[in-house]
Motif scaffolding. Structure first.
Motif, PDB file in Angstrom:
ATOM      1  N   TYR A 186      21.508  -4.930  14.073  1.00 51.46           N
ATOM      2  CA  TYR A 186      21.147  -5.622  12.954  1.00 51.46           C
ATOM      3  C   TYR A 186      19.823  -6.519  12.822  1.00 51.46           C
ATOM      4  CZ  TYR A 186      25.608  -4.695  10.701  1.00 51.46           C
ATOM      5  OH  TYR A 186      26.765  -4.149   9.941  1.00 51.46           O
ATOM      6  N   ARG A 187      19.955  -7.214  14.177  1.00 54.63           N
ATOM      7  CA  ARG A 187      18.551  -7.726  14.424  1.00 54.63           C
ATOM      8  C   ARG A 187      17.259  -7.027  14.541  1.00 54.63           C
ATOM      9  NH1 ARG A 187      16.107  -8.105  18.734  1.00 54.63           N
ATOM     10  NH2 ARG A 187      17.888  -7.731  19.844  1.00 54.63           N
ATOM     11  N   ARG A 188      17.444  -5.874  15.063  1.00 51.32           N
ATOM     12  CA  ARG A 188      16.516  -4.891  15.278  1.00 51.32           C
ATOM     13  C   ARG A 188      15.876  -4.524  14.097  1.00 51.32           C
ATOM     14  NH1 ARG A 188      18.259  -0.992  19.686  1.00 51.32           N
ATOM     15  NH2 ARG A 188      16.581   0.241  18.967  1.00 51.32           N
ATOM     16  N   LEU A 189      16.878  -4.150  13.197  1.00 49.93           N
ATOM     17  CA  LEU A 189      16.421  -3.411  11.900  1.00 49.93           C
ATOM     18  C   LEU A 189      15.898  -4.681  11.000  1.00 49.93           C
ATOM     19  CD1 LEU A 189      16.614  -1.397   9.630  1.00 49.93           C
ATOM     20  CD2 LEU A 189      18.942  -2.025   8.916  1.00 49.93           C
ATOM     21  N   ALA A 190      16.478  -5.664  11.280  1.00 51.42           N
ATOM     22  CA  ALA A 190      15.713  -6.887  10.252  1.00 51.42           C
ATOM     23  C   ALA A 190      14.208  -7.267  10.835  1.00 51.42           C
ATOM     24  CB  ALA A 190      16.798  -8.426  10.587  1.00 51.42           C
ATOM     25  N   GLU A 191      14.218  -7.134  12.143  1.00 48.03           N
ATOM     26  CA  GLU A 191      12.710  -7.183  12.639  1.00 48.03           C
ATOM     27  C   GLU A 191      11.836  -5.937  12.240  1.00 48.03           C
ATOM     28  OE1 GLU A 191      13.788  -9.518  16.887  1.00 48.03           O
ATOM     29  OE2 GLU A 191      13.420  -7.150  16.927  1.00 48.03           O
ATOM     30  N   LYS A 192      12.497  -4.996  12.181  1.00 45.49           N
ATOM     31  CA  LYS A 192      11.527  -3.639  11.409  1.00 45.49           C
ATOM     32  C   LYS A 192      11.327  -4.120   9.952  1.00 45.49           C
ATOM     33  CE  LYS A 192      11.573  -0.403  14.612  1.00 45.49           C
ATOM     34  NZ  LYS A 192      10.178   0.035  15.192  1.00 45.49           N
ATOM     35  N   LEU A 193      12.085  -4.770   9.318  1.00 46.29           N
ATOM     36  CA  LEU A 193      11.727  -4.889   7.884  1.00 46.29           C
ATOM     37  C   LEU A 193      10.561  -6.255   7.729  1.00 46.29           C
ATOM     38  CD1 LEU A 193      15.582  -4.822   6.147  1.00 46.29           C
ATOM     39  CD2 LEU A 193      13.354  -3.107   6.070  1.00 46.29           C
ATOM     40  N   VAL A 194      10.772  -7.092   8.819  1.00 42.30           N
ATOM     41  CA  VAL A 194       9.581  -8.214   8.792  1.00 42.30           C
ATOM     42  C   VAL A 194       8.481  -7.495   9.280  1.00 42.30           C
ATOM     43  CG1 VAL A 194       8.953 -10.099  10.084  1.00 42.30           C
ATOM     44  CG2 VAL A 194      11.313 -10.057   9.433  1.00 42.30           C
ATOM     45  N   ASP A 195       8.452  -6.468  10.169  1.00 36.42           N
ATOM     46  CA  ASP A 195       7.238  -5.673  10.474  1.00 36.42           C
ATOM     47  C   ASP A 195       6.507  -4.996   9.066  1.00 36.42           C
ATOM     48  OD1 ASP A 195       7.247  -6.821  13.117  1.00 36.42           O
ATOM     49  OD2 ASP A 195       8.322  -4.650  13.848  1.00 36.42           O
ATOM     50  N   GLU A 196       7.490  -4.692   8.365  1.00 33.49           N
ATOM     51  CA  GLU A 196       6.963  -3.947   7.242  1.00 33.49           C
ATOM     52  C   GLU A 196       6.286  -4.745   6.050  1.00 33.49           C
ATOM     53  OE1 GLU A 196       9.622  -1.524   5.010  1.00 33.49           O
ATOM     54  OE2 GLU A 196      10.208  -0.406   6.645  1.00 33.49           O
ATOM     55  N   LEU A 197       6.973  -6.260   5.992  1.00 29.54           N
ATOM     56  CA  LEU A 197       6.435  -7.072   5.332  1.00 29.54           C
ATOM     57  C   LEU A 197       4.879  -7.547   5.736  1.00 29.54           C
ATOM     58  CD1 LEU A 197       9.471  -9.829   4.911  1.00 29.54           C
ATOM     59  CD2 LEU A 197       7.990  -8.278   2.963  1.00 29.54           C
ATOM     60  N   GLN A 198       4.932  -7.828   7.042  1.00 26.62           N
ATOM     61  CA  GLN A 198       3.612  -8.083   7.709  1.00 26.62           C
ATOM     62  C   GLN A 198       2.471  -6.930   7.772  1.00 26.62           C
ATOM     63  OE1 GLN A 198       2.964 -10.981   9.615  1.00 26.62           O
ATOM     64  NE2 GLN A 198       0.756 -10.173   9.295  1.00 26.62           N
ATOM     65  N   GLU A 199       3.063  -5.878   7.497  1.00 25.01           N
ATOM     66  CA  GLU A 199       2.036  -4.830   7.439  1.00 25.01           C
ATOM     67  C   GLU A 199       1.715  -4.648   5.961  1.00 25.01           C
ATOM     68  OE1 GLU A 199       3.871  -1.045   8.569  1.00 25.01           O
ATOM     69  OE2 GLU A 199       3.994  -1.611  10.489  1.00 25.01           O
ATOM     70  N   GLU A 200       2.394  -5.056   4.949  1.00 22.57           N
ATOM     71  CA  GLU A 200       2.207  -5.008   3.481  1.00 22.57           C
ATOM     72  C   GLU A 200       1.132  -6.030   3.310  1.00 22.57           C
ATOM     73  OE1 GLU A 200       5.757  -5.064   1.380  1.00 22.57           O
ATOM     74  OE2 GLU A 200       6.410  -3.405   1.979  1.00 22.57           O
ATOM     75  N   SER A 201       1.445  -7.229   3.822  1.00 16.58           N
ATOM     76  CA  SER A 201       0.575  -8.449   3.689  1.00 16.58           C
ATOM     77  C   SER A 201      -0.754  -8.390   4.304  1.00 16.58           C
ATOM     78  CB  SER A 201       1.370  -9.691   4.495  1.00 16.58           C
ATOM     79  OG  SER A 201       0.435 -10.876   4.414  1.00 16.58           O
ATOM     80  N   ASN A 202      -0.954  -7.705   5.549  1.00 22.10           N
ATOM     81  CA  ASN A 202      -2.136  -7.324   6.067  1.00 22.10           C
ATOM     82  C   ASN A 202      -2.724  -6.388   5.200  1.00 22.10           C
ATOM     83  OD1 ASN A 202      -1.594  -8.921   8.104  1.00 22.10           O
ATOM     84  ND2 ASN A 202      -1.129  -7.228   9.695  1.00 22.10           N
ATOM     85  N   SER A 203      -2.387  -5.249   4.500  1.00 24.44           N
ATOM     86  CA  SER A 203      -3.092  -4.337   3.941  1.00 24.44           C
ATOM     87  C   SER A 203      -3.624  -5.198   2.376  1.00 24.44           C
ATOM     88  CB  SER A 203      -2.133  -3.119   3.495  1.00 24.44           C
ATOM     89  OG  SER A 203      -0.971  -3.582   2.685  1.00 24.44           O
ATOM     90  N   LYS A 204      -2.748  -6.186   2.148  1.00 23.15           N
ATOM     91  CA  LYS A 204      -3.492  -6.667   0.708  1.00 23.15           C
ATOM     92  C   LYS A 204      -4.427  -7.381   1.054  1.00 23.15           C
ATOM     93  CE  LYS A 204       0.879  -6.955  -1.763  1.00 23.15           C
ATOM     94  NZ  LYS A 204       2.065  -7.709  -2.152  1.00 23.15           N
ATOM     95  N   LYS A 205      -4.559  -8.010   2.345  1.00 24.57           N
ATOM     96  CA  LYS A 205      -5.793  -8.983   2.810  1.00 24.57           C
ATOM     97  C   LYS A 205      -6.998  -8.060   2.823  1.00 24.57           C
ATOM     98  CE  LYS A 205      -2.918 -12.595   5.159  1.00 24.57           C
ATOM     99  NZ  LYS A 205      -2.326 -13.050   6.362  1.00 24.57           N
ATOM    100  N   LEU A 206      -6.847  -6.698   3.176  1.00 24.41           N
ATOM    101  CA  LEU A 206      -7.745  -5.960   3.436  1.00 24.41           C
ATOM    102  C   LEU A 206      -8.666  -5.505   2.281  1.00 24.41           C
ATOM    103  CD1 LEU A 206      -6.568  -3.786   6.419  1.00 24.41           C
ATOM    104  CD2 LEU A 206      -8.389  -5.632   6.547  1.00 24.41           C
ATOM    105  N   LYS A 207      -7.861  -5.510   1.105  1.00 24.13           N
ATOM    106  CA  LYS A 207      -7.964  -4.770  -0.189  1.00 24.13           C
ATOM    107  C   LYS A 207      -9.089  -6.010  -0.989  1.00 24.13           C
ATOM    108  CE  LYS A 207      -4.350  -1.978  -0.951  1.00 24.13           C
ATOM    109  NZ  LYS A 207      -3.239  -1.529  -1.940  1.00 24.13           N
TER     110      LYS A 207
END
Length: 195
Positions: free
Chosen positions: A174-195
Motif C-alpha cells: 500500500y505504501r509503495r503504491l501511494a508513493e507511486k501516486l505521489v510521484d505522479e503528482l510531482q511529475e504533473e506539477s513539474n510539467s505544469k511548471k515547464l509550460k
C-alpha cells in the motif's frame, strides 16, 4: 492468535478528528496541540509519545505543508490539513506529504470547500476500517494454515512471526503504491511548471 482481536481493538481504528470537533473559531498553537492530544492520545503506541508538538507544527509550517497562518492563529482549515498530515506521516515522508497537499493548499486559498473533501476522507476511512478488519481475518486464516505446519515448541512464535511479516508485507504494498501516486503528482506539477 487470540491476542490479535484485542490488539485490533487497541488500535482505535475509527479514531478520527471529526469536523464537528473542530471549533469554528481560530486557535492558538497550544489549543491545536491540546485538541490533537485529547483526540489521539489513545492511538499512541507508547504513553510518553507526543501526538503533536510545537516543533512539529513549526516544521510543517516551514516546510509549507499547510498555507500560512495569520496572527499566530490556526483556522478550521488548518486543523483539517494538520489532521491529514498526522494521518499521512505514518506512511509517507514529509516531502511526499508536501507534494500530496501542495495543490490542496492552493485550492484552500481559492475558497475550495476543504470541509467537504475532509468529510469524504472520513467516509473512506470508515470504509477502509471495515476492509482492514476483513483483510486481517483472512490473513489470520492463511497464517494459521501455514503455521500449522510447525508442530514444535516454536509454533506460537512462528504463527506470530508469519502474521507480523504478512501485515508488514501488505503495508509495504500500500505504501509503495501511494508513493507511486505521489510521484505522479510531482511529475504533473513539474510539467505544469515547464509550460
Amino acid at each position: 492468535m487470540k491476542n490479535i482481536e484485542s490488539a485490533m481493538e487497541d488500535l482505535n481504528l475509527n479514531n478520527q478528528l471529526l469536523i464537528e470537533e473542530i471549533p469554528d473559531l481560530d486557535l492558538y498553537m497550544d489549543q491545536v496541540i491540546q485538541i490533537f492530544e485529547n483526540k489521539f492520545s489513545n492511538s499512541k503506541r507508547n504513553p510518553d509519545d507526543k501526538v503533536l508538538t510545537k516543533t512539529m507544527i513549526n516544521n510543517y509550517a516551514k516546510g509549507k505543508l499547510f498555507f500560512p497562518i495569520e496572527n499566530k492563529k490556526y483556522t478550521k482549515k488548518h486543523l483539517i490539513l494538520i489532521s491529514l498530515i498526522y494521518q499521512l506521516k505514518g506512511a509517507l515522508s514529509i516531502n511526499d506529504i508536501k507534494i500530496t497537499l501542495n495543490r490542496l493548499n492552493e485550492l484552500v486559498s481559492e475558497e475550495f470547500d476543504v470541509e467537504r473533501l475532509y468529510r469524504s476522507y472520513l467516509k473512506l476511512s470508515e470504509y477502509n476500517t471495515d476492509r482492514f478488519e476483513n483483510d486481517v481475518t483472512e490473513s489470520i486464516k492463511g497464517v494459521t494454515k501455514e503455521a500449522s505446519e510447525f508442530e514444535d515448541e516454536n509454533a506460537k512464535y512462528i504463527e506470530q512471526l508469519l502474521m507480523i511479516t504478512s501485515l508488514v508485507n501488505m503495508s509495504n504494498y500500500y505504501r509503495r503504491l501511494a508513493e507511486k501516486l505521489v510521484d505522479e503528482l510531482q511529475e504533473e506539477s513539474n510539467s505544469k511548471k515547464l509550460k
